[in-house]
Scaffold this motif. Sequence first.
Motif, PDB file in Angstrom:
ATOM      1  N   TYR A 179       0.829  -1.203   0.000  1.00 45.51           N
ATOM      2  CA  TYR A 179       0.000   0.000   0.000  1.00 45.51           C
ATOM      3  C   TYR A 179       0.870   1.264   0.000  1.00 45.51           C
ATOM      4  CZ  TYR A 179      -3.440   3.480   1.342  1.00 45.51           C
ATOM      5  OH  TYR A 179      -4.230   4.599   1.372  1.00 45.51           O
ATOM      6  N   ALA A 180       1.890   1.298   0.852  1.00 45.83           N
ATOM      7  CA  ALA A 180       2.775   2.465   0.896  1.00 45.83           C
ATOM      8  C   ALA A 180       3.390   2.717  -0.472  1.00 45.83           C
ATOM      9  CB  ALA A 180       3.868   2.241   1.942  1.00 45.83           C
ATOM     10  N   GLY A 210       3.904   2.487  15.190  1.00 53.17           N
ATOM     11  CA  GLY A 210       3.656   3.404  16.288  1.00 53.17           C
ATOM     12  C   GLY A 210       4.770   4.396  16.519  1.00 53.17           C
ATOM     13  N   VAL A 211       5.990   4.042  16.151  1.00 51.95           N
ATOM     14  CA  VAL A 211       7.122   4.922  16.393  1.00 51.95           C
ATOM     15  C   VAL A 211       7.022   6.223  15.598  1.00 51.95           C
ATOM     16  CG1 VAL A 211       8.628   3.991  14.589  1.00 51.95           C
ATOM     17  CG2 VAL A 211       9.633   4.890  16.687  1.00 51.95           C
ATOM     18  N   VAL A 212       6.256   6.215  14.511  1.00 44.02           N
ATOM     19  CA  VAL A 212       6.091   7.446  13.725  1.00 44.02           C
ATOM     20  C   VAL A 212       4.642   7.937  13.723  1.00 44.02           C
ATOM     21  CG1 VAL A 212       8.111   7.137  12.260  1.00 44.02           C
ATOM     22  CG2 VAL A 212       5.947   6.070  11.593  1.00 44.02           C
ATOM     23  N   TRP A 259      11.981  14.119  13.431  1.00 41.51           N
ATOM     24  CA  TRP A 259      13.307  13.834  14.006  1.00 41.51           C
ATOM     25  C   TRP A 259      13.669  12.371  13.812  1.00 41.51           C
ATOM     26  CZ3 TRP A 259      13.884  10.388  18.159  1.00 41.51           C
ATOM     27  CH2 TRP A 259      15.193  10.258  18.639  1.00 41.51           C
ATOM     28  N   PHE A 260      12.729  11.471  14.066  1.00 34.67           N
ATOM     29  CA  PHE A 260      13.019  10.042  13.963  1.00 34.67           C
ATOM     30  C   PHE A 260      13.369   9.675  12.518  1.00 34.67           C
ATOM     31  CE2 PHE A 260      12.068   5.554  13.527  1.00 34.67           C
ATOM     32  CZ  PHE A 260      12.624   5.009  14.677  1.00 34.67           C
ATOM     33  N   LEU A 261      12.566  10.117  11.554  1.00 34.84           N
ATOM     34  CA  LEU A 261      12.829   9.778  10.159  1.00 34.84           C
ATOM     35  C   LEU A 261      14.152  10.377   9.698  1.00 34.84           C
ATOM     36  CD1 LEU A 261      11.657   8.297   7.706  1.00 34.84           C
ATOM     37  CD2 LEU A 261      10.597  10.454   7.010  1.00 34.84           C
ATOM     38  N   ALA A 306      10.319   8.138   3.407  1.00 33.00           N
ATOM     39  CA  ALA A 306       8.956   8.603   3.662  1.00 33.00           C
ATOM     40  C   ALA A 306       8.283   7.696   4.678  1.00 33.00           C
ATOM     41  CB  ALA A 306       8.152   8.637   2.363  1.00 33.00           C
ATOM     42  N   LEU A 307       7.121   8.131   5.134  1.00 32.84           N
ATOM     43  CA  LEU A 307       6.335   7.381   6.107  1.00 32.84           C
ATOM     44  C   LEU A 307       5.298   6.513   5.411  1.00 32.84           C
ATOM     45  CD1 LEU A 307       5.672  10.265   8.655  1.00 32.84           C
ATOM     46  CD2 LEU A 307       7.521   8.575   8.713  1.00 32.84           C
TER      47      LEU A 307
END
Length: 348
Positions: free
Chosen positions: A128-129, A282-284, A293-295, A315-316
């Motif tokens: 899907y992403a 969940g982390v993002v 910041w995390f990415l 990307a997310l």
Amino acid sequence: MADTTVVVGIDNGGTSNNATVLTLDGRFLVDQLVETPSEVRAGPQAAVEAMARSFDGVLALTGLSRDQVRAVGLDTPGPASATGVISSKGSTNFSQPAWRGHDIRGALERRLGLPVIYHNDGNAAALYAHHVHFGVDAMHRSSVSAIVGTGLGGGLVEYGRVIAGAAGMAGELGHVHVPLTDVLAPGQPVPVCACGFAGDVESIASLTAIERNLLPYWLTRFPDHPLAGEPPALAAKLVRGYGERGDEMAREVFAQQARALGALFTIAANFTDPHAYFVGGGVVETAPEFRDWFLATVREHTVLRDEQAASATFALVPERDMAGARGAALAALAAARELPVPPPLVGH
């Protein structure tokens, strides 16, 4: 909508099923979570009946009848074969002996009387992403996705097609071993995964890893932290909120997870050289500052050649809660239209 032909996607989880509906021209008819209890702990028969209820419920929501459905896409947590047979050793979600070696895809197909197409949940979300991000170019691009949850799921997509592997277990990125030199703090013990591996990605980048490996270490460095007085399972769930607020210890925990993902993506760059690297879970699913910041930290610790960096995107995974069901629906759409890969999305 009486003349509309559709496919249904069902995302099976440890506590809930989520279902969606996709038309043959690529339009999703559901724009929200449609959850029902999954009943997986009650065993295979109860779980298949729960999936059938999920199927009936989403059709009722969209005002469609069963005879308008061409095929059903199903995803579940792994490990499982490419045809939907749960591992002979079971899995985290399918721990009872009755699940070991159980053909969950075939059981649902017999129950519904419709073709059922299977992917594990990481592969479905990755599919899907990939299609949302690339749109009409999806079938000319490749990607790797890492989805941080209770464990670490993932998926590899090449030219719009999920790479399943000979036994259906390709893309089990959580169990890839990564170099730990730049991931662990000095003197930090090598983390052990729930699968028994030491030093794989899931042993660092997962909720289970926070509880079993990361917090026990970091709380020795921050003994006065408020989480020191909480039960380990609860503390692991609370640490993300501290991270969003800029708490020093929590940021150390998540920086380690980001570095581990960067090490994983560095390996992927040399194996598949993808066009895009996706991070989900969940982390993002957090406040924008923490998410960005995390990415960025993942990107910083992914070592790419100049040529790769010029063409790669980070990307997310979009709409993570719905990504599994939507990816499963896309896989069903490919089968329903007798195409080797899904067509581009018209809308999402």
